[in-house]
Design an enzyme around this catalytic site. Structure first.
Site, PDB file in Angstrom:
ATOM      1  N   LYS A   1     -22.550  14.586   9.180  1.00 24.41           N
ATOM      2  CA  LYS A   1     -21.516  14.916  10.163  1.00 24.41           C
ATOM      3  C   LYS A   1     -21.046  13.698  10.937  1.00 24.41           C
ATOM      4  O   LYS A   1     -19.864  13.593  11.306  1.00 24.41           O
ATOM      5  CB  LYS A   1     -22.024  15.992  11.133  1.00 24.41           C
ATOM      6  CG  LYS A   1     -20.987  16.486  12.121  1.00 24.41           C
ATOM      7  CD  LYS A   1     -19.818  17.130  11.393  1.00 24.41           C
ATOM      8  CE  LYS A   1     -18.769  17.638  12.361  1.00 24.41           C
ATOM      9  NZ  LYS A   1     -17.600  18.207  11.662  1.00 24.41           N
TER      10      LYS A   1
ATOM     11  N   SER B   1       0.839  -1.200   0.000  1.00 26.84           N
ATOM     12  CA  SER B   1       0.000   0.000   0.000  1.00 26.84           C
ATOM     13  C   SER B   1       0.877   1.255   0.000  1.00 26.84           C
ATOM     14  O   SER B   1       1.689   1.435  -0.898  1.00 26.84           O
ATOM     15  CB  SER B   1      -0.959  -0.031   1.202  1.00 26.84           C
ATOM     16  OG  SER B   1      -1.971   0.935   1.066  1.00 26.84           O
TER      17      SER B   1
END
Length: 287
Positions: free
Chosen positions: A193, A141
């Site tokens: 949110k 990665s």
């Protein structure tokens, strides 16, 4: 008794003399001056004839390190982390050091933050001096993104390489909470949110938001690997399913240049730069 006293006194005198000799060697020689000029103090070990710097990328890759708490210090299972803040500073210093002719980046990491990985990759790409990545157990990665920024990559046949992909997966505890009679009360200024809160289910809209960003990050990852390794972007896209491969397959697919280790990297430096490699080891802080 007189003989024993004499031996005892001689031993004390020699011990004191050796201590002050070590202090003199450390504080009043070129090695001490070099270490302080570079700003690395006790974290740098460089013989006087050093001409190749070795930087370790070990553990989780983060943007910066914070001081660990007492609990973290006592947790022996806490993985090491390395910060782009420190590594980029090292690289910038090395580039200005005329004694250093090449850099070996030893990598043993399964990734970390995307921005931190990109910062180190860009620092390597900015270097004029030759850079060689040596993959040990794995460069996966973000760690592979860093490796791709080097001019040349070595890995063992048994090294874990690649992992080109993005994940934002997490555990959802909402079903368990319902079974235990726990009710999630949303109190947010906007409907997105509290997206990703493990105590609530992910809505279809929230998942689409995540996948939008994951797709953007994935495309950027693929593009950088293709550019760094000189590969067709279509080929990298086929490899970018998040899986890893061992060193032999990585070489066949162009993700590394050679099967080898740090000794092979030194041999390459010796042949290409016509110098006898003498390593300067940069021991950066880890957590």
């Amino acid at each position: 008794k007189t003989i024993f006293k004499a031996i005892f006194l001689v031993t004390i005198v020699l011990t004191i003399a050796m201590y002050w000799y070590d202090q003199y060697i450390f504080y009043f020689t070129d090695e001490y001056d070099f270490m302080n000029e570079q700003g690395f103090s006790e974290e740098l070990w460089c013989p006087e004839d050093s001409n190749v710097a070795v930087i370790n990328i070990h553990g989780n890759i983060v943007t910066y390190l914070t001081e660990p708490s007492y609990q973290e210090e006592s947790d022996s299972t806490l993985p090491d982390s390395v910060s782009s803040e420190e590594i980029v500073a090292y690289i910038d210093e090395i580039e200005k050091d005329n004694n250093i002719k090449a850099v070996i980046v030893e990598i043993d990491s399964y990734g970390g933050y995307p921005v931190a990985s990109e910062e180190i990759m860009n620092a390597l790409k900015r270097m004029v001096k030759p850079t060689i990545a040596v993959i040990r157990e794995g460069a996966v990665s973000g760690a592979y993104l860093i490796a791709s920024g080097a001019d040349r990559i070595y890995a063992s046949e048994m090294s874990d390489v690649g992992g080109i992909g993005i994940t934002a997966s997490y555990l959802d505890y909402s079903q368990k909470n319902r079974q235990e009679g726990i009710i999630y009360q949303q109190l947010s200024s906007g409907k997105f949110k509290d997206t990703g809160d493990p105590d609530k289910e992910l809505t279809t809209e929230e998942k689409e938001l995540y996948m939008r960003d994951i797709k953007i990050l994935h495309e950027a990852f693929v593009k950088r690997i293709a550019e760094n390794r000189g590969l067709d972007i279509e080929k990298v896209e086929k490899l970018a399913d998040g899986s890893t491969m061992l060193g032999k397959a990585a070489k066949e697919n162009g993700l590394i240049d050679e099967i080898g280790n740090i000794y092979d990297a030194k041999e390459w430096i010796k042949n290409e730069l016509k110098i006898e490699p003498s390593l300067c080891l940069l021991k950066h802080k880890t957590r």
